[in-house]
Write a protein that holds these residues in place. Sequence first.
Motif, short mmCIF file in Angstrom:
data_model
loop_
_atom_site.label_atom_id
_atom_site.label_comp_id
_atom_site.label_asym_id
_atom_site.label_seq_id
_atom_site.Cartn_x
_atom_site.Cartn_y
_atom_site.Cartn_z
N GLU A 2 -5.07 39.27 29.86
CA GLU A 2 -3.88 38.55 30.31
C GLU A 2 -4.28 37.24 30.98
O GLU A 2 -5.37 37.13 31.54
N LEU A 3 -3.39 36.28 30.87
CA LEU A 3 -3.62 34.96 31.44
C LEU A 3 -2.41 34.59 32.29
O LEU A 3 -1.27 34.70 31.83
N ASN A 4 -2.66 34.16 33.52
CA ASN A 4 -1.58 33.68 34.39
C ASN A 4 -1.52 32.16 34.31
O ASN A 4 -2.53 31.49 34.47
N ARG A 5 -0.32 31.63 34.06
CA ARG A 5 -0.10 30.19 33.99
C ARG A 5 0.80 29.76 35.15
O ARG A 5 1.92 30.27 35.30
N PHE A 22 4.11 29.67 45.17
CA PHE A 22 3.91 29.34 43.76
C PHE A 22 4.58 30.38 42.87
O PHE A 22 4.85 31.51 43.30
N THR A 23 4.88 29.96 41.65
CA THR A 23 5.39 30.86 40.62
C THR A 23 4.48 30.74 39.40
O THR A 23 3.82 29.72 39.21
N PHE A 24 4.44 31.82 38.64
CA PHE A 24 3.60 31.81 37.45
C PHE A 24 4.15 32.74 36.38
O PHE A 24 4.95 33.64 36.66
N THR A 25 3.72 32.48 35.15
CA THR A 25 4.06 33.31 33.99
C THR A 25 2.79 34.00 33.52
O THR A 25 1.71 33.42 33.53
N THR A 26 2.91 35.26 33.12
CA THR A 26 1.78 36.00 32.59
C THR A 26 1.92 36.10 31.07
O THR A 26 2.97 36.46 30.55
N ILE A 33 4.71 36.07 26.05
CA ILE A 33 5.09 36.17 27.46
C ILE A 33 5.22 37.64 27.84
O ILE A 33 5.96 38.40 27.21
N ILE A 34 4.50 38.02 28.88
CA ILE A 34 4.58 39.38 29.41
C ILE A 34 5.57 39.41 30.56
O ILE A 34 6.41 40.31 30.65
N SER A 35 5.48 38.43 31.46
CA SER A 35 6.43 38.36 32.58
C SER A 35 6.55 36.91 33.05
O SER A 35 5.62 36.13 32.92
#
Length: 67
Positions: A2-5, A22-26, A33-35
Amino acid sequence: MELNRLTGIAIITTGEGERISFTFTTLDSEGNIISTNNKGSFIVMSDELQEHITAIKNYVNTNKLSK
């Protein structure tokens, strides 16, 4: 894998000091997109990071608010 952006960041002055929120997408390894809208925050404890925050604030005050 998984990668967090990172999708958003804010610097907030609080009674405890500077807070970074901060906010991020996984994403998965294929880019799906996972979350989304995951959130985190922490209080700045590093002198080096505080210097960077001060530089950003000085830039905004000088270049965006002084006109």
